[in-house]
Design a protein around this motif. Structure first.
Motif, PDB file in Angstrom:
ATOM      1  N   UNK A  54       0.827  -1.205   0.000  1.00  0.00           N
ATOM      2  CA  UNK A  54       0.000   0.000   0.000  1.00  0.00           C
ATOM      3  C   UNK A  54       0.864   1.260   0.000  1.00  0.00           C
ATOM      4  N   UNK A  55       1.975   1.218  -0.766  1.00  0.00           N
ATOM      5  CA  UNK A  55       2.849   2.374  -0.884  1.00  0.00           C
ATOM      6  C   UNK A  55       3.842   2.554   0.242  1.00  0.00           C
ATOM      7  N   UNK A 488      -7.438 -22.010 -11.090  1.00  0.00           N
ATOM      8  CA  UNK A 488      -6.502 -21.039 -10.513  1.00  0.00           C
ATOM      9  C   UNK A 488      -7.043 -19.621 -10.677  1.00  0.00           C
ATOM     10  N   UNK A 489      -6.632 -18.782  -9.753  1.00  0.00           N
ATOM     11  CA  UNK A 489      -6.909 -17.346  -9.841  1.00  0.00           C
ATOM     12  C   UNK A 489      -5.586 -16.613  -9.636  1.00  0.00           C
ATOM     13  N   UNK A 490      -5.274 -15.705 -10.546  1.00  0.00           N
ATOM     14  CA  UNK A 490      -4.005 -14.983 -10.491  1.00  0.00           C
ATOM     15  C   UNK A 490      -4.230 -13.510 -10.137  1.00  0.00           C
ATOM     16  N   UNK A 491      -3.298 -12.993  -9.351  1.00  0.00           N
ATOM     17  CA  UNK A 491      -3.352 -11.588  -8.945  1.00  0.00           C
ATOM     18  C   UNK A 491      -2.042 -10.923  -9.328  1.00  0.00           C
ATOM     19  N   UNK A 492      -2.120  -9.832 -10.053  1.00  0.00           N
ATOM     20  CA  UNK A 492      -0.955  -8.999 -10.343  1.00  0.00           C
ATOM     21  C   UNK A 492      -1.235  -7.584  -9.837  1.00  0.00           C
ATOM     22  N   UNK A 493      -0.194  -6.969  -9.312  1.00  0.00           N
ATOM     23  CA  UNK A 493      -0.364  -5.631  -8.764  1.00  0.00           C
ATOM     24  C   UNK A 493      -0.614  -4.625  -9.882  1.00  0.00           C
ATOM     25  N   UNK A 494      -1.399  -3.626  -9.582  1.00  0.00           N
ATOM     26  CA  UNK A 494      -1.654  -2.542 -10.526  1.00  0.00           C
ATOM     27  C   UNK A 494      -0.342  -1.807 -10.806  1.00  0.00           C
ATOM     28  N   UNK A 495       0.001  -1.635 -12.063  1.00  0.00           N
ATOM     29  CA  UNK A 495       1.276  -1.018 -12.406  1.00  0.00           C
ATOM     30  C   UNK A 495       1.328   0.466 -12.053  1.00  0.00           C
ATOM     31  N   UNK A 496       0.201   1.123 -12.103  1.00  0.00           N
ATOM     32  CA  UNK A 496       0.187   2.557 -11.795  1.00  0.00           C
ATOM     33  C   UNK A 496       0.191   2.815 -10.285  1.00  0.00           C
ATOM     34  N   UNK A 497      -0.558   2.040  -9.561  1.00  0.00           N
ATOM     35  CA  UNK A 497      -0.641   2.207  -8.108  1.00  0.00           C
ATOM     36  C   UNK A 497      -0.627   0.814  -7.463  1.00  0.00           C
ATOM     37  N   UNK A 498       0.555   0.194  -7.398  1.00  0.00           N
ATOM     38  CA  UNK A 498       0.614  -1.207  -6.932  1.00  0.00           C
ATOM     39  C   UNK A 498       0.237  -1.353  -5.464  1.00  0.00           C
ATOM     40  N   UNK A 499      -0.636  -2.332  -5.196  1.00  0.00           N
ATOM     41  CA  UNK A 499      -0.988  -2.632  -3.808  1.00  0.00           C
ATOM     42  C   UNK A 499       0.179  -3.309  -3.102  1.00  0.00           C
ATOM     43  N   UNK A 500       0.970  -4.089  -3.840  1.00  0.00           N
ATOM     44  CA  UNK A 500       2.146  -4.751  -3.276  1.00  0.00           C
ATOM     45  C   UNK A 500       3.245  -4.749  -4.322  1.00  0.00           C
ATOM     46  N   UNK A 501       4.483  -4.787  -3.853  1.00  0.00           N
ATOM     47  CA  UNK A 501       5.630  -4.800  -4.755  1.00  0.00           C
ATOM     48  C   UNK A 501       6.739  -5.601  -4.094  1.00  0.00           C
ATOM     49  N   UNK A 502       7.221  -6.621  -4.808  1.00  0.00           N
ATOM     50  CA  UNK A 502       8.272  -7.488  -4.276  1.00  0.00           C
ATOM     51  C   UNK A 502       9.602  -7.161  -4.952  1.00  0.00           C
ATOM     52  N   UNK A 503      10.696  -7.596  -4.309  1.00  0.00           N
ATOM     53  CA  UNK A 503      12.045  -7.341  -4.812  1.00  0.00           C
ATOM     54  C   UNK A 503      12.829  -8.655  -4.877  1.00  0.00           C
ATOM     55  N   UNK A 504      13.826  -8.685  -5.772  1.00  0.00           N
ATOM     56  CA  UNK A 504      14.624  -9.896  -5.938  1.00  0.00           C
ATOM     57  C   UNK A 504      15.865  -9.858  -5.039  1.00  0.00           C
ATOM     58  N   UNK A 505      16.824 -10.735  -5.319  1.00  0.00           N
ATOM     59  CA  UNK A 505      18.080 -10.852  -4.559  1.00  0.00           C
ATOM     60  C   UNK A 505      17.828 -11.181  -3.086  1.00  0.00           C
ATOM     61  N   UNK A 506      16.888 -12.084  -2.854  1.00  0.00           N
ATOM     62  CA  UNK A 506      16.579 -12.480  -1.481  1.00  0.00           C
ATOM     63  C   UNK A 506      17.462 -13.628  -0.988  1.00  0.00           C
ATOM     64  N   UNK A 507      18.176 -14.251  -1.925  1.00  0.00           N
ATOM     65  CA  UNK A 507      19.103 -15.329  -1.569  1.00  0.00           C
ATOM     66  C   UNK A 507      20.372 -15.121  -2.378  1.00  0.00           C
TER      67      UNK A 507
END
Length: 559
Positions: A54-55, A488-507
């Motif tokens: 949520x930002x 299945x049901x898929x969810x992708x975050x809104x590109x303009x106002x993303x509800x969630x955003x994940x990042x890589x390089x976690x390992x």
């Protein structure tokens, strides 16, 4: 003869002085080279959470590391990699490292965390939410201990302690001779994953007796959560909830197979994704079913929604509600049936907890609140009294903490209460001690254990489970064995106002290189320069030095 030899050596050194480098420099290198030791150690590290919700940014903002190792006892922590073992870690020490602008923090966890004292485990569980609430640019990593890593920590700690207690001369000498470690990560800077998909699964058992049948929805989110995604196995929260849901699907599919026990209720099973991120999978599923379709069981008569969360231990069961159920409603009937069934188990304490939905908070307390916002009657059954229990968001939520016997008992209580509602047993005058799931229909403890073993064999953080994950395909296969219309049901975050955003390089892979401090290079250079200067002086004046030494040694003989 000696005079002639001295002249030969004198001419050789004067005429061919570069040859001295061939003789003496290798000797110097041999003398200053260390004993054969392991020059580097490579190990896997797991980065602390980094996500936006949520930002709002959470966790560490950096993933790069190339700095010298120190322990928290060192006087200077600035731009150093602070290494701490779990037993010596505290939030105050973490804040101190951040305050002194540490370059990175590496926390060493035991290979088998269940061997740690319970008070250490509980303390760390309580610290985890505070770590995540502290947004920092300092990279924070976790590593599982091994002999080499423990040796690095011990040597680094010895160096840090000795510097704090010794005199200035001793510190200088120790600094010049001690071995240090340069900690370097092999990965790149973390980047946002803009197109990540959260997957949920739906399956159903269709009731007998017409189209306008009431629907009971059973929900459990499958993803886990902890301070480090790659260490979050979520055995109890919410592996136990998913295991219970799958067992309920197996039991009721058997009942719905035969016409005599085919009930007049639709039962909809939903395994949701993104539960630890404000129940994003459930939110989108509700939007798709209530706002964007004309054919959905959720648009019909929903009796109630039952969410399962953290059922793998303890002797208490709580029914968490946002609004107390009114009498003569299906949800009130389920409450009463739950009380009836629980009374058969004297060791289990059951109660209802009422908590209103607080939309001002960033995170909803329980999954049933997502349904309550859409005015669907819903509640959550859990062994936890509060949604703030640190077990729900901890890497310490491990398989060893689960009691299969208690999980089986709790699942049976829920199954019996559901059956009494679905078959309207109380109104039909069935005795309170009547048990439906006995003999061939009884719960299978071995199967519950196997499902839980499989769920906890891999980290299930939402950032690690994509739509092509084997976890999703196996869940889908398992549900298809007992349910119909599994999809299945898929969810992708809104590109303009993303509800969630994940990042890589976690390992990442980290290397600990054994190095000497900079002052050692300076002292070594001075020693080599002095050695070469003395050698050069002796070479240029070899005849004079030889004759002088010869005169001194021969004088006593002349007397």
């Amino acid at each position: 003869m000696f005079e002639e030899a001295s002249e030969v050596f004198d001419n050789m050194f004067k005429g061919s002085f570069p040859l001295t480098f061939i003789v003496f420099i290798p000797a110097v290198l041999i003398l200053v080279s260390p004993l054969p030791i392991e020059a580097a150690h490579e190990f896997t590290v797991y980065r602390m959470q980094q996500y936006d919700l949520q930002g709002q940014a959470y966790g560490t903002r950096n993933a790069m590391l190339n700095t010298e190792a120190r322990t928290i006892e060192a006087d200077v922590l600035s731009r150093r990699c602070i290494i701490m073992r779990l037993a010596e870690f505290s939030f105050e020490k973490f804040q101190e490292a951040i305050r002194q602008s540490a370059g990175a923090i590496v926390i060493i966890l035991p290979q088998n965390m269940s061997t740690m004292p319970q008070d250490v485990i509980q303390q760390f569980m309580e610290i985890e939410p505070e770590l995540l609430a502290t947004e920092t640019i300092v990279p924070v990593y976790f590593a599982l201990e091994d002999d080499e890593l423990l040796s690095i920590h011990e040597q680094t700690n010895s160096a840090s302690v000795s510097q704090g207690t010794a005199s200035a001369a001793e510190v200088l000498l120790h600094t010049a001779t001690a071995n240090g470690f340069q900690m370097v990560t092999s990965g790149t800077q973390s980047k946002a994953i803009s197109d990540w998909s959260i997957t949920s699964l739906e399956g159903r058992l269709t009731g007998l007796g017409g189209e306008d049948l009431p629907t009971i929805v059973i929900v459990a989110h499958y993803d886990s959560f902890g301070v480090a995604p790659w260490l979050a196995y979520g055995a109890d929260s919410n592996g136990s909830g998913v295991a219970a849901l799958l067992e309920l699907a197996r039991l009721f599919s058997k009942l719905y197979t035969y016409k005599r026990t085919h009930a007049g209720y639709n039962v909809l099973f939903f395994v949701s994704g993104g539960g630890k991120f404000n129940y994003q999978g459930t939110k989108r599923w509700l939007e798709d079913n209530l706002d964007h379709t004309d054919s959905s069981l959720l648009q019909d008569n929903v009796a109630f929604v039952l969410c399962l969360d953290t059922l793998g231990n303890g002797d208490s069961l709580y029914l968490h509600v946002s609004k107390p159920p009114k009498e003569a409603t299906p949800q009130h009937t389920f409450l009463k049936e739950l009380e009836t069934v629980t009374s058969r188990f004297p060791e289990v304490k059951f109660s209802m907890i009422h908590k209103k939905i607080n939309l001002a908070e960033d995170m909803l307390a329980w999954e049933h609140e997502r349904f309550g916002i859409r005015r669907l009657p819903a509640f959550t059954v859990s062994r936890l009294e509060s949604h703030k229990n640190s077990l729900r968001t901890s890497v310490m939520d491990m398989r060893s903490q689960i009691s299969i016997q208690k999980l089986c008992r709790n699942t049976k209580i829920i199954a019996e209460a559901l059956a009494r509602v679905i078959y309207n047993l109380t109104e039909k005058g069935a005795p309170e001690d009547l048990q439906i799931f006995t003999e061939q229909m009884q719960l299978q403890e071995d199967q519950l254990s196997s499902v839980l073993d499989w769920l906890t064999a891999q980290p299930r953080a939402a950032q690690l489970v994509d739509k092509d994950s084997t976890l999703i395909s196996t869940l889908e296969y398992y549900m298809s064995r007992y349910l119909k219309d599994v999809k299945r049901h898929h969810v992708k975050a809104d590109k303009r106002d993303p509800e969630f955003l994940f990042y890589d390089q976690l390992k990442q892979t980290m290397n600990a290189y054994r190095v000497k401090p900079a002052i050692f290079d300076l002292l070594l250079a001075l020693c080599i320069a002095a050695y070469l200067g003395v050698t050069y002086f002796i070479a240029q004046n070899f005849g004079f030095i030889y004759n002088t030494v010869r005169r001194i040694t021969l004088k006593p003989k002349q007397h």
